[in-house]
Scaffold this motif. Structure first.
Motif, PDB file in Angstrom:
ATOM      1  N   MET A 460      95.609   5.571  78.317  1.00  0.00           N
ATOM      2  CA  MET A 460      95.214   4.277  78.859  1.00  0.00           C
ATOM      3  C   MET A 460      95.577   4.128  80.336  1.00  0.00           C
ATOM      4  SD  MET A 460      94.003   1.245  77.585  1.00  0.00           S
ATOM      5  CE  MET A 460      94.586   1.119  75.881  1.00  0.00           C
ATOM      6  N   ASP A 461      94.531   3.912  81.158  1.00  0.00           N
ATOM      7  CA  ASP A 461      94.800   3.464  82.530  1.00  0.00           C
ATOM      8  C   ASP A 461      95.269   2.009  82.448  1.00  0.00           C
ATOM      9  OD1 ASP A 461      94.939   3.383  85.275  1.00  0.00           O
ATOM     10  OD2 ASP A 461      92.832   2.858  85.527  1.00  0.00           O
ATOM     11  N   LEU A 462      96.019   1.564  83.448  1.00  0.00           N
ATOM     12  CA  LEU A 462      96.552   0.200  83.388  1.00  0.00           C
ATOM     13  C   LEU A 462      95.747  -0.787  84.227  1.00  0.00           C
ATOM     14  CD1 LEU A 462     100.394   0.917  83.446  1.00  0.00           C
ATOM     15  CD2 LEU A 462      98.931   0.436  81.484  1.00  0.00           C
ATOM     16  N   GLN A 463      95.346  -0.379  85.417  1.00  0.00           N
ATOM     17  CA  GLN A 463      94.562  -1.259  86.285  1.00  0.00           C
ATOM     18  C   GLN A 463      93.084  -1.059  85.999  1.00  0.00           C
ATOM     19  OE1 GLN A 463      95.653  -3.609  88.061  1.00  0.00           O
ATOM     20  NE2 GLN A 463      97.809  -3.181  88.445  1.00  0.00           N
ATOM     21  N   MET A 464      92.529  -1.915  85.133  1.00  0.00           N
ATOM     22  CA  MET A 464      91.111  -1.815  84.768  1.00  0.00           C
ATOM     23  C   MET A 464      90.479  -3.201  84.784  1.00  0.00           C
ATOM     24  SD  MET A 464      90.984   0.989  81.664  1.00  0.00           S
ATOM     25  CE  MET A 464      92.080   0.041  80.590  1.00  0.00           C
ATOM     26  N   PRO A 465      89.158  -3.258  84.985  1.00  0.00           N
ATOM     27  CA  PRO A 465      88.489  -4.566  84.976  1.00  0.00           C
ATOM     28  C   PRO A 465      88.396  -5.148  83.576  1.00  0.00           C
ATOM     29  CG  PRO A 465      86.889  -2.782  85.209  1.00  0.00           C
ATOM     30  CD  PRO A 465      88.251  -2.154  85.299  1.00  0.00           C
ATOM     31  N   ILE A 466      88.084  -6.437  83.526  1.00  0.00           N
ATOM     32  CA  ILE A 466      87.892  -7.234  82.306  1.00  0.00           C
ATOM     33  C   ILE A 466      89.218  -7.400  81.556  1.00  0.00           C
ATOM     34  CG2 ILE A 466      86.584  -7.536  80.155  1.00  0.00           C
ATOM     35  CD1 ILE A 466      84.413  -5.753  81.345  1.00  0.00           C
ATOM     36  N   SER A 493      98.978   6.025  84.867  1.00  0.00           N
ATOM     37  CA  SER A 493      98.696   5.023  85.890  1.00  0.00           C
ATOM     38  C   SER A 493      99.427   5.318  87.193  1.00  0.00           C
ATOM     39  CB  SER A 493      99.126   3.639  85.381  1.00  0.00           C
ATOM     40  OG  SER A 493      98.996   2.655  86.386  1.00  0.00           O
ATOM     41  N   ALA A 494      98.842   4.803  88.294  1.00  0.00           N
ATOM     42  CA  ALA A 494      99.504   4.876  89.595  1.00  0.00           C
ATOM     43  C   ALA A 494     100.577   3.798  89.725  1.00  0.00           C
ATOM     44  CB  ALA A 494      98.487   4.723  90.723  1.00  0.00           C
ATOM     45  N   HIS A 512     104.932   6.092  79.447  1.00  0.00           N
ATOM     46  CA  HIS A 512     104.303   5.703  80.718  1.00  0.00           C
ATOM     47  C   HIS A 512     104.388   6.895  81.672  1.00  0.00           C
ATOM     48  CE1 HIS A 512     103.550   2.357  83.831  1.00  0.00           C
ATOM     49  NE2 HIS A 512     103.480   3.500  84.479  1.00  0.00           N
ATOM     50  N   LEU A 513     103.245   7.533  81.972  1.00  0.00           N
ATOM     51  CA  LEU A 513     103.204   8.694  82.866  1.00  0.00           C
ATOM     52  C   LEU A 513     102.545   8.313  84.193  1.00  0.00           C
ATOM     53  CD1 LEU A 513     102.094  11.567  80.450  1.00  0.00           C
ATOM     54  CD2 LEU A 513     104.408  10.950  81.163  1.00  0.00           C
ATOM     55  N   PRO A 514     102.981   8.936  85.294  1.00  0.00           N
ATOM     56  CA  PRO A 514     102.420   8.589  86.598  1.00  0.00           C
ATOM     57  C   PRO A 514     101.156   9.380  86.931  1.00  0.00           C
ATOM     58  CG  PRO A 514     104.210  10.148  86.898  1.00  0.00           C
ATOM     59  CD  PRO A 514     104.134   9.876  85.421  1.00  0.00           C
ATOM     60  N   LYS A 515     100.346   8.804  87.784  1.00  0.00           N
ATOM     61  CA  LYS A 515      99.243   9.534  88.401  1.00  0.00           C
ATOM     62  C   LYS A 515      99.715  10.057  89.763  1.00  0.00           C
ATOM     63  CE  LYS A 515      95.193   7.181  86.447  1.00  0.00           C
ATOM     64  NZ  LYS A 515      94.013   6.342  86.776  1.00  0.00           N
ATOM     65  N   PRO A 516      99.106  11.145  90.247  1.00  0.00           N
ATOM     66  CA  PRO A 516      98.056  11.942  89.623  1.00  0.00           C
ATOM     67  C   PRO A 516      98.565  12.666  88.396  1.00  0.00           C
ATOM     68  CG  PRO A 516      98.848  13.015  91.602  1.00  0.00           C
ATOM     69  CD  PRO A 516      99.489  11.680  91.568  1.00  0.00           C
ATOM     70  N   MET A 517      97.639  12.957  87.499  1.00  0.00           N
ATOM     71  CA  MET A 517      97.990  13.539  86.206  1.00  0.00           C
ATOM     72  C   MET A 517      98.571  14.935  86.372  1.00  0.00           C
ATOM     73  SD  MET A 517      95.459  14.257  82.978  1.00  0.00           S
ATOM     74  CE  MET A 517      94.527  15.511  83.863  1.00  0.00           C
TER      75      MET A 517
END
Length: 535
Positions: A460-466, A493-494, A512-517
């Motif tokens: 799951m990305d965290l910063q997403m629309p809707i 997520s970043a 919770h893992l950081p980006k970049p992957m």
């Protein structure tokens, strides 16, 4: 002929020779129509370096205004005027400067008494105390404090400007490599081996740039960190990881690299393992970076003594035979934005925040950090930290990978088209079945419409629309179907701040893992949290 009012004043005093014997100065000033200094004792004459009253009158113009240093006069007269207006019967007080016969300046305390006489004119009786030594010392202290503060401010501004100039140069260097090797790779598509070499260079430069950005963000994050999370940690295992990670770098420079953990009793402790590992990694990497080929770097862990409440004091030493640190720079070695030499002079790239981060982490963990160094002989950084120890026997946190199985079903939620494409392809190449979606609402719909077993994992990305990843995860954890509600969720997520990680935990996200992957880290995490769910 009538007597001058001043003569009446002196006559009223009778014999005033005793005033020559008192400490300090005393004078009488007549402020009637014919203003003049009526009397000055020997203390006043000495204070102004005059031999006679006549000489004193000539020096001062025979007036009170002539006594006071010109720059102080307005403030003194205004102060005395206000004090008299409040109560003319109380003594007035003022501090001001006088100029003596030889031109030197002295500070004095003025204790005066004003007498108003309707017919004969006003009179001031004034005692002067010489306070030059005390005043000068106070002024010198204030001046020194101000000068030191200005010097520190100037150094901070200079360091910041140097840092901005330096970081611009340092970041543009890997960026230039990324653009350059990307262009070369595009023109070498007919030669896969050559293109792969260019892409390897792109990856190396990208990691270098990421390391700089991470360090800059870490300084900001650590400065606002409220404390450290206490988790189980295997000290020896952690240092072994740091050693194994840096060993290839040391071998490449022909540096003798050693790890000594023999002098500890408790290898299991409670601390913030991520921050502690970062601290040791920064110091060790710094030592290898600034040690010339053929030198040596040693990591030494010592458990010095047992403290109350199941605590022990540990010392982490990182010793090198490198270039050392100059004495002038030593006091600023942990300051942010400071670097002894630019990369142009040292030939070593980096933004110089590693030691600042190490100092911040040591402070956050309740410890201290110090350095002993000599130019061209090397440095020894020592970190002393108290930890709550785990009961013996030691608890090792190392887990052996269980081995990934193909056909693991993953729901991938990522709004960025490029990231979603890259992540999907990498995961599919590893044998996973990936269902990619472009926003949080779509991810939630897929889970709500799924049957138990349709998905083994959600990335799951965290910063997403809707709907953002936190909102989606929180809703999933409340689904009525217990199997769907327990699907493991990995945040990718970043957003890597402490508050972001805490919010992920509160939303029901497992990891919770950081980006970049980092593909290896992601695969290890998938192995750890999905073993029981693999079909």
């Amino acid at each position: 002929m009538a007597a001058h009012p001043a003569q009446d004043i002196l006559a009223a005093f009778g014999s005033i020779r005793f005033l020559d014997e008192i400490p300090g100065g005393f004078f009488i000033y007549y402020a009637g129509g014919d203003e003049q200094i009526i009397y000055a004792n020997q203390g006043i004459l000495r204070m102004f370096q005059c031999s006679t009253l006549k000489e004193f009158r000539e020096l001062t113009g025979n007036s009170f205004k002539g006594l006071v240093y010109s720059e102080d006069l307005d403030a003194v007269e205004d102060s005395i005027r206000k004090q008299i207006a409040v109560n003319q019967h109380d003594p007035d007080y003022a501090e001001y400067r006088i100029r003596r016969k030889d031109g030197s300046i002295r500070w004095v305390q003025n204790h005066g008494h004003f007498v108003h006489r309707e017919s004969a004119g006003d009179v001031f009786y004034v005692f002067l105390g010489d306070t030059t030594d005390e005043k000068s010392q106070k002024q010198m202290r204030q001046k020194r404090i101000l000068t030191e503060a200005l010097d520190k401010a100037d150094l901070a501004v200079k360091a910041k400007n140097d840092f901005l100039s330096h970081i611009s140069h340092e970041m543009r260097t890997p960026l230039n490599a990324i653009f350059g090797f990307t262009t070369l790779a595009k023109t070498s598509l007919n030669d896969p081996n050559m293109a792969a070499e260019y892409l390897d260079q792109v990856e190396t430069a990208s990691r270098q740039l990421l390391d700089m950005i991470t360090q800059a963000l870490d300084v900001s994050a650590l400065s606002s960190a409220a404390g450290s999370a206490q988790e189980e940690c295997d000290l020896r295992g952690m240092l072994q990881e740091v050693y194994d990670f840096l060993l290839p770098q040391a071998k490449e420079k022909s540096i003798a690299f050693s790890l000594d953990c023999k002098r500890i009793t408790h290898r299991g402790i409670y601390t913030n393992p991520k921050r502690l590992k970062q601290l040791i990694l920064n110091l060790s990497n710094n030592a290898i970076t600034y040690t010339n080929p053929g030198g040596s770097v040693d990591i030494i862990l010592t458990e010095e003594k047992t403290l109350p409440d199941h605590h022990s004091l540990y010392h982490f030493e990182v010793k090198d035979t490198g270039i050392g640190i100059g004495e002038e720079f030593l006091e600023r070695v942990f300051d942010p934005f400071s670097r002894e030499k630019s990369s142009t002079l040292s030939g070593i790239h980096g933004i110089g925040l590693g030691l600042t981060i190490a100092k911040n982490i040591a402070d956050m963990l309740g410890g201290t950090i110090s350095v002993k160094t000599a130019v061209n002989k090397g440095s020894t950084f020592t970190v002393s930290l108290p930890f709550r120890v785990q009961p013996l026997p030691d608890v090792s946190g190392n887990k052996q990978p269980t081995g990934l199985l193909p056909n693991l079903r993953i729901l991938l939620a990522e709004d960025n088209d490029i990231n979603r494409e890259i992540e999907t392809e990498l995961l599919e190449r590893m044998g996973f079945l990936v269902d990619p979606v472009a926003d949080g609402r779509e991810a939630l719909d897929r889970v709500e419409q799924a049957f138990p077993g349709d998905y083994d994992l959600i990335i799951m990305d965290l910063q997403m629309p809707i709907m953002d990843g936190w909102q989606v995860s929180a809703v999933i954890r409340k689904l009525s179907d217990p199997v769907l509600a327990r699907i493991p969720i990995i945040a990718l997520s970043a957003n890597v701040g402490i508050r972001d990680r805490r919010r992920s935990l509160e939303s029901g996200i497992n990891v919770h893992l950081p980006k970049p992957m980092d593909l290896n880290v992601l695969l290890e995490t998938i192995e750890t949290i999905t073993g029981p769910h693999i079909h």
